[in-house]
Motif scaffolding. Structure first.
Motif, PDB file in Angstrom:
ATOM      1  N   GLY A 180       2.173  12.920  -6.264  1.00  0.00           N
ATOM      2  CA  GLY A 180       3.457  12.255  -6.180  1.00  0.00           C
ATOM      3  C   GLY A 180       3.809  11.748  -4.800  1.00  0.00           C
ATOM      4  O   GLY A 180       4.867  11.154  -4.600  1.00  0.00           O
ATOM      5  N   THR A 181       2.915  11.957  -3.825  1.00  0.00           N
ATOM      6  CA  THR A 181       3.170  11.486  -2.466  1.00  0.00           C
ATOM      7  C   THR A 181       2.902   9.981  -2.369  1.00  0.00           C
ATOM      8  O   THR A 181       1.881   9.493  -2.849  1.00  0.00           O
ATOM      9  N   LEU A 182       3.801   9.266  -1.737  1.00  0.00           N
ATOM     10  CA  LEU A 182       3.635   7.839  -1.478  1.00  0.00           C
ATOM     11  C   LEU A 182       3.185   7.670  -0.031  1.00  0.00           C
ATOM     12  O   LEU A 182       3.862   8.124   0.890  1.00  0.00           O
ATOM     13  N   VAL A 183       2.030   7.048   0.173  1.00  0.00           N
ATOM     14  CA  VAL A 183       1.487   6.828   1.513  1.00  0.00           C
ATOM     15  C   VAL A 183       1.693   5.363   1.895  1.00  0.00           C
ATOM     16  O   VAL A 183       1.130   4.462   1.274  1.00  0.00           O
ATOM     17  N   VAL A 184       2.532   5.154   2.899  1.00  0.00           N
ATOM     18  CA  VAL A 184       2.886   3.806   3.336  1.00  0.00           C
ATOM     19  C   VAL A 184       2.359   3.582   4.747  1.00  0.00           C
ATOM     20  O   VAL A 184       2.599   4.409   5.637  1.00  0.00           O
ATOM     21  N   VAL A 185       1.637   2.487   4.957  1.00  0.00           N
ATOM     22  CA  VAL A 185       1.240   2.096   6.304  1.00  0.00           C
ATOM     23  C   VAL A 185       2.099   0.909   6.725  1.00  0.00           C
ATOM     24  O   VAL A 185       2.098  -0.128   6.061  1.00  0.00           O
ATOM     25  N   LEU A 186       2.866   1.091   7.795  1.00  0.00           N
ATOM     26  CA  LEU A 186       3.686   0.025   8.355  1.00  0.00           C
ATOM     27  C   LEU A 186       2.959  -0.555   9.563  1.00  0.00           C
ATOM     28  O   LEU A 186       2.506   0.193  10.438  1.00  0.00           O
ATOM     29  N   ASP A 187       2.880  -1.855   9.604  1.00  0.00           N
ATOM     30  CA  ASP A 187       2.104  -2.547  10.628  1.00  0.00           C
ATOM     31  C   ASP A 187       3.019  -3.436  11.467  1.00  0.00           C
ATOM     32  O   ASP A 187       3.255  -4.594  11.109  1.00  0.00           O
ATOM     33  N   PRO A 188       3.575  -2.913  12.578  1.00  0.00           N
ATOM     34  CA  PRO A 188       4.381  -3.769  13.448  1.00  0.00           C
ATOM     35  C   PRO A 188       3.484  -4.818  14.101  1.00  0.00           C
ATOM     36  O   PRO A 188       2.564  -4.471  14.852  1.00  0.00           O
ATOM     37  N   GLY A 189       3.722  -6.082  13.820  1.00  0.00           N
ATOM     38  CA  GLY A 189       2.837  -7.137  14.295  1.00  0.00           C
ATOM     39  C   GLY A 189       2.806  -7.246  15.812  1.00  0.00           C
ATOM     40  O   GLY A 189       3.714  -6.819  16.517  1.00  0.00           O
ATOM     41  N   PHE A 254       0.393  -1.335   2.089  1.00  0.00           N
ATOM     42  CA  PHE A 254       0.329  -1.766   3.480  1.00  0.00           C
ATOM     43  C   PHE A 254       1.357  -2.873   3.672  1.00  0.00           C
ATOM     44  O   PHE A 254       1.359  -3.863   2.933  1.00  0.00           O
ATOM     45  N   LEU A 255       2.257  -2.701   4.650  1.00  0.00           N
ATOM     46  CA  LEU A 255       3.311  -3.690   4.885  1.00  0.00           C
ATOM     47  C   LEU A 255       3.311  -4.080   6.360  1.00  0.00           C
ATOM     48  O   LEU A 255       3.598  -3.262   7.230  1.00  0.00           O
ATOM     49  N   SER A 256       2.963  -5.339   6.625  1.00  0.00           N
ATOM     50  CA  SER A 256       2.964  -5.861   7.983  1.00  0.00           C
ATOM     51  C   SER A 256       4.330  -6.479   8.281  1.00  0.00           C
ATOM     52  O   SER A 256       4.906  -7.176   7.440  1.00  0.00           O
ATOM     53  N   LEU A 257       4.856  -6.215   9.477  1.00  0.00           N
ATOM     54  CA  LEU A 257       6.212  -6.629   9.831  1.00  0.00           C
ATOM     55  C   LEU A 257       6.184  -7.650  10.963  1.00  0.00           C
ATOM     56  O   LEU A 257       5.519  -7.430  11.991  1.00  0.00           O
ATOM     57  N   HIS A 258       6.912  -8.750  10.781  1.00  0.00           N
ATOM     58  CA  HIS A 258       6.935  -9.825  11.776  1.00  0.00           C
ATOM     59  C   HIS A 258       8.331 -10.423  11.865  1.00  0.00           C
ATOM     60  O   HIS A 258       9.192 -10.188  11.013  1.00  0.00           O
ATOM     61  N   ALA A 259       8.531 -11.224  12.908  1.00  0.00           N
ATOM     62  CA  ALA A 259       9.768 -11.990  13.088  1.00  0.00           C
ATOM     63  C   ALA A 259       9.401 -13.194  13.938  1.00  0.00           C
ATOM     64  O   ALA A 259       9.697 -13.267  15.118  1.00  0.00           O
TER      65      ALA A 259
END
Length: 411
Positions: A180-189, A254-259
């Protein structure tokens, strides 16, 4: 039973958070023995530096506060001079008199090491290079024109084993947890040598790192979520290594973050991007080129082609993953809209971002906003807005994970 499960999850969290630190520690180990003698941070002395010349010859003369290990080499596509130092604070580089190469960029390459990159006007060779240490430390590199063939041969010279970074590992994906564990990788660009978009003294790399940390803190409070950041400081992380971190963590998503900033037409509001070989529009193609440009400047080769068997296997994996990616994008768009946060008029688009090319991990890239928009810039700097966006992203990821678990028959 519940307490045991909580202990298990806590251990998993600690293991996941240590993965990136382990990878960075491996990088730091790949250093020449002489480097261990000179580890203090040197400062650039702008008043003692100059960069001048043209296609007929270029001289880079850098004044430093103290001697440090360094090297200079050439790289192609595009032609550029790359200089690595352990370690230089490049503050004041914009004050150095420059009549030579354009597109100068400097920053952190990896912990303890910095890099200066100068785009060259054409094929050139290093005619001389040296460091004078009597009195003030001065590093001088003279470049002279050469033939395209000679330049290509020099640029293709292999890395010295003492300087080369280890190749990003194509790690096997960790086994699913089934707890039940959710493993999230956040990728600050971006980060380090690549600050990303900049406006009014604000760097994209800093904004997305701040948001990633806030989102991680929020999601970790759920108790059933492990969140790993591909970087937790202003440091350069190659695109392929970001994917390797994701695989090593056993990421569910996997979620990459940008602006970013776009000059072409209106670009306002959050946008979710998923992978496509052909971008949705010209703006998407421009963003993909800009995001991938950092690795090109830093010297990481993303052009190597897979062999036919590998390509077929990856295409099969992507075909299986594609519906999950579409549902991920839909969940994020719905959650952000549900929080009454501004989105782009086309909230879900496709682009050929290299960082989304992991074939078996659902991946998306979230442009939180665009620094080219004054309204978006204000929102990105507003802690209350960032908190609302973090809450929406959290809800979107959890809704997606719950739906995927239901589809897989997991209770």
């Amino acid at each position: 039973m519940r307490g045991a499960r909580g202990t298990e999850r806590a251990g998993a969290m600690r293991a996941g958070q240590g993965l990136l630190a382990l990878l960075l520690a491996i990088w730091a180990m790949v250093l020449p023995a002489v480097a261990q003698d000179l580890t203090a941070l040197a400062r650039l002395l702008p008043e003692a530096s100059r960069i001048e010349g043209d296609a007929g010859g270029i001289t880079l003369s850098l004044g430093l506060s103290q001697p440090v290990p360094w090297r200079a080499r050439l790289m192609d596509d595009p032609p550029r001079l790359v200089m690595d130092f352990r370690e230089v604070d490049w503050q004041g580089l914009d004050k150095v008199p420059q009549t030579g190469p354009q597109g100068l960029r400097a920053g952190t390459l990896r912990p303890g090491w910095s890099r200066l990159v100068a785009l060259l006007p054409g094929p050139m060779k290093i005619a001389s290079a040296g460091m004078a240490t009597e009195g003030r430390t001065q590093v001088t590199v003279d470049l002279a024109p050469t033939s395209a063939e000679d330049f290509a041969a020099r640029a293709a010279a292999p890395e010295s084993p003492d300087w080369a970074l280890p190749r990003p590992a194509d790690l096997p994906k960790a086994e699913p947890r089934h707890d039940g564990t959710l493993v999230v990788v956040l990728d600050p660009g971006h980060g380090g040598i690549d600050p990303g978009a900049e406006r009014d003294g604000v760097k994209e790399a800093d904004l997305v790192l701040a948001f990633a940390r806030e989102l991680k803190d929020l999601m970790m409070r759920d108790g059933d979520t492990v969140v790993v950041l591909t970087r937790d400081e202003d440091a350069f992380v190659p695109l392929e290594t970001r994917i390797s971190v994701s695989r090593a963590a056993g990421a569910d998503v996997f979620l990459s973050l940008h602006a970013d900033a776009i000059a072409e037409g209106e670009a306002v509001g959050a946008t979710v991007y998923t992978l496509s070989d052909a971008a949705s529009d010209e703006a998407g193609r421009t963003l993909a080129e800009r995001h991938d440009r950092a690795d090109l400047l830093a010297g990481v080769d993303l052009t190597e082609q897979d062999d036919m068997v590998a390509r077929v296997l990856m295409d099969m994996a992507r075909t299986e993953t594609a519906p999950r990616v579409e549902r991920l994008a839909e969940a994020l768009v719905q959650a952000i809209r549900g929080a009454d946060l501004r989105m782009h008029r086309h909230p879900h688009q496709e682009a050929g971002f290299s960082v989304l090319k992991s074939p078996d991990i659902p991946s998306a890239l979230l442009e939180l906003g665009f620094l080219s928009s004054e309204r978006d810039l204000k929102r990105l700097q507003d802690p209350a807005w960032r908190a609302a966006m973090a809450g929406a992203v959290r809800l979107g990821l959890r809704a997606w994970a719950k739906d995927e678990a239901a589809r897989a028959g997991v209770q």
